[in-house]
Design an enzyme around this catalytic site. Structure first.
Site, PDB file in Angstrom:
ATOM      1  N   HIS A   5       4.352  -3.593   1.704  1.00 13.86           N
ATOM      2  CA  HIS A   5       5.486  -3.066   2.465  1.00 13.86           C
ATOM      3  C   HIS A   5       5.407  -1.532   2.424  1.00 13.86           C
ATOM      4  CE1 HIS A   5       9.771  -2.047   3.109  1.00 13.86           C
ATOM      5  NE2 HIS A   5       9.935  -3.254   3.603  1.00 13.86           N
ATOM      6  N   ASP A  36       5.721  -4.484  -7.074  1.00 17.00           N
ATOM      7  CA  ASP A  36       6.832  -4.515  -6.127  1.00 17.00           C
ATOM      8  C   ASP A  36       7.372  -5.939  -6.139  1.00 17.00           C
ATOM      9  OD1 ASP A  36       8.465  -4.855  -3.956  1.00 17.00           O
ATOM     10  OD2 ASP A  36       7.066  -4.002  -2.488  1.00 17.00           O
ATOM     11  N   GLN A  55      10.358  -9.219  -3.176  1.00 15.16           N
ATOM     12  CA  GLN A  55      10.361 -10.596  -2.660  1.00 15.16           C
ATOM     13  C   GLN A  55      10.085 -11.618  -3.747  1.00 15.16           C
ATOM     14  OE1 GLN A  55      11.295 -11.291   0.359  1.00 15.16           O
ATOM     15  NE2 GLN A  55      11.231  -9.234   1.238  1.00 15.16           N
ATOM     16  N   LYS A  64      18.492  -8.562  -2.018  1.00 16.89           N
ATOM     17  CA  LYS A  64      17.613  -9.666  -1.647  1.00 16.89           C
ATOM     18  C   LYS A  64      17.787 -10.860  -2.579  1.00 16.89           C
ATOM     19  CE  LYS A  64      14.062  -6.743   0.448  1.00 16.89           C
ATOM     20  NZ  LYS A  64      14.443  -6.748   1.866  1.00 16.89           N
ATOM     21  N   CYS A 104       8.059  -3.537   8.444  1.00 14.66           N
ATOM     22  CA  CYS A 104       7.743  -2.401   7.556  1.00 14.66           C
ATOM     23  C   CYS A 104       6.399  -2.606   6.871  1.00 14.66           C
ATOM     24  CB  CYS A 104       8.840  -2.183   6.507  1.00 14.66           C
ATOM     25  SG  CYS A 104      10.396  -1.701   7.221  1.00 14.66           S
TER      26      CYS A 104
END
Lengths: 150, 408
Positions: free
Chosen positions: B121, B198, B201, B224, B364
């Site tokens: 991303h 990261d 998600q 999220k 993104c």
């Protein structure tokens, strides 16, 4: 017609699938690029302007049916027109799409009589987030015309 | 299928109608909906406990501080960490920027490499590009296998002693592909680099224990995972957080302040300048309480099932291309696809008319789109509140899109 049928009229899909004046102009044309960074749609425009009149034009684009069809319809209309006529056309388009204020340039009784195929884009107005798609090519044209006066 | 449908009544927004249809929310990879318990926790803070934290001796200030720090403990526990290893940030993006500036600026030097993957991303690319400008470091990329998982077979070529940072996603927000966390964490260690995961998600969708991950830093966002926007977390190994400089200076993050210099408060407070988003932190705590109560194993199982069902159903549709692994053990629940020459934006508009919310665009992740040689995808993404009937509605609506575009 439902909103969707109106949005995706046959004439729009035809321009989307068979965009007019696709390609690049050889030589040193006026070049302008437009994009909607949020969605990734792109529109590249080449123009030759002689004695204030557009003598040739070509486009390359990438994006949704509305942005590309609007661009293709625009390409059908610009060759042979003067810079002033094109600025007027841009204004008419923006009023039709409710981007700018003003009295509708369209003759409701004779569909297509004023702006031709372009009038099919009126269905986009019911989808406010898509208006910027329809406007992409025209904003790019406006930028290209600005270069003729600089 | 793991039936979590009773939970739907906890999410008030799921009662909404969109364009005359019940909302079918398939955009949880962008942001998730919020249960009553999260909304109530934030509301209650403002109604009953509103005061600034970490200062003032009055009762409200003490109560607000306890709630704020209590949320830090909950979020830390949720990922198997200690509270003093968990920094509240504005979100994943801010957390990664803090690492880039706070660690990168005083550790990277000309010629150093930052190893990333092509599926990142922008939040895990652009901060590294920015920091490269200041330091002379350079990004190097791992590319993808045919199934769009990260290809680690070229690691030998790119993993040199110059690699100072290995930054990668735990789960692609586009393809759903899980990141090779173990391999890349080990690769980083083997060359003395730090690893940055990261988790935007990953953390919302699967049980995570930082002790097992083997990475140096983990970044994730509350919104999220049922929490509010405006808050997220940066977890770091204690020694890494100590090595990091604060990116922002101001109130709350200092120990002493003199005319020309200051000393910092201990970690994590040295990274939390100014009044933090207190209500949001409390909402974040309520969100992990909710997820804990349902159970992350249960949520992960539910998502695997609904993802498998979605992949099956989408595969029936002519001209539909799925971008991402088919094996549900290699992926999460973000499912990207294309449908013939119907542009993803057009798909999203058509689906929206049936009350179905999907994302369309480059998500993104423009370098990934370019790598895949596509301008955009449509993406359906799922969470604990989604049910298979919603997948059926998606499929039906996609057939409508085919018809509108005259695909036969």
């Amino acid at each position: 017609m439902t909103g969707l049928d109106e949005l995706y009229r046959e004439v729009i899909l035809d321009h989307y699938r068979n965009p007019r004046r696709q390609g690049k102009l050889q030589g040193d044309p006026i070049h302008a690029e437009g994009s909607n960074p949020s969605c990734g749609d792109e529109f590249f425009l080449d123009l030759f302007v002689e004695d204030n009149v557009v003598t040739d034009a070509a486009m390359r684009g990438l994006g949704c049916s509305i942005s590309q069809a609007s661009g293709s319809m625009m390409m059908d209309m610009i060759v042979g027109k003067s810079v002033e006529e094109l600025r007027e056309l841009i204004q008419k388009f923006k009023v039709m799409m409710s981007i700018s204020e003003g009295d509708s340039p369209i003759d409701e009784d004779r569909p297509g009589s004023v702006l031709g195929d372009l009038e099919a884009l009126q269905g986009v107005r019911k989808f406010p987030v898509r208006i910027k798609c329809a406007d992409l090519a025209w904003a790019t044209l406006s930028e290209a015309l600005d270069q003729t006066t600089s | 299928m793991t039936d979590l449908r009773a939970l739907r009544s906890d999410f008030p927004i799921l009662d909404r109608e969109i364009n005359g249809h019940p909302l079918i929310y398939l955009d949880s990879a962008a942001t998730t909906q919020k249960p009553d318990s999260v909304l109530d926790a934030m509301d209650e803070y403002y109604r009953l406990y509103n005061a600034n934290v970490h200062r003032g001796a009055h009762t409200l200030a003490t109560e607000a501080t306890e709630l704020y720090e209590g949320s830090r403990s909950k979020v830390a526990r949720f990922i198997g960490a200690e509270p003093d290893q968990l920094v509240f940030t504005r979100g994943t993006t801010t957390a990664i920027n803090y690492i880039a500036y706070g660690w990168g600026l005083n550790h990277l030097k000309e010629g150093d490499k930052i190893l990333v993957t092509i599926m990142e991303h922008h939040a895990n690319l652009v901060p590294w590009q920015l920091i490269s400008r200041y330091t002379g470091a350079e990004l190097v990329y791992l590319e993808l296998n045919d199934d769009l998982t990260v290809d680690t077979s070229t690691l030998d070529q790119v993993l040199t002693d110059d690699v100072a940072i290995v930054a990668f996603s735990g789960m692609s927000n586009v393809t759903g592909a899980l990141g090779p966390i173990d391999v890349l964490a080990e690769a980083a260690r083997s060359v003395g680099a730090i690893s940055v995961l990261d988790g935007a998600q990953l953390v919302p969708h699967t049980p995570v224990d930082v002790a097992d991950l083997g990475v140096d830093f983990l970044a994730f966002s509350a919104h999220k995972m049922l929490g509010p926007t405006g808050i997220g977390a940066l977890w770091g190994k204690p020694e890494r957080l100590e090595e990091m400089e604060p990116t922002e200076g101001g109130g709350e993050m200092i120990n002493t302040v003199e005319r020309n210099e200051s000393t910092w408060a201990p970690v994590p407070h040295k990274f939390e300048a100014g009044t933090p988003p207190i209500a949001e932190a409390i909402g974040f705590g309520a969100a992990v309480d909710y997820l804990d109560a349902v159970g992350m194993d249960t949520i992960a199982a539910h998502e695997r099932e609904i993802t498998a069902y979605t992949l099956d159903r989408l595969s029936e549709i002519p001209d539909l291309t799925i971008y991402g692994p088919r094996d549900v053990t290699l992926r999460g629940s973000a499912v990207s696809f294309e449908l013939g020459d119907v542009h993803p934006h057009d798909i999203a508009t058509i689906l929206d008319q049936d009350g179905i919310a999907v994302r369309a665009g480059h998500h993104c992740a423009r370098p990934l789109m370019k790598y895949l040689k596509i301008p955009a995808t449509a993406r359906a993404s799922f969470y604990l509140y989604n049910v298979p009937e919603e997948v059926d509605a998606l499929v039906e609506s996609l057939y409508k899109a085919r018809k509108l575009f005259g695909l036969t």
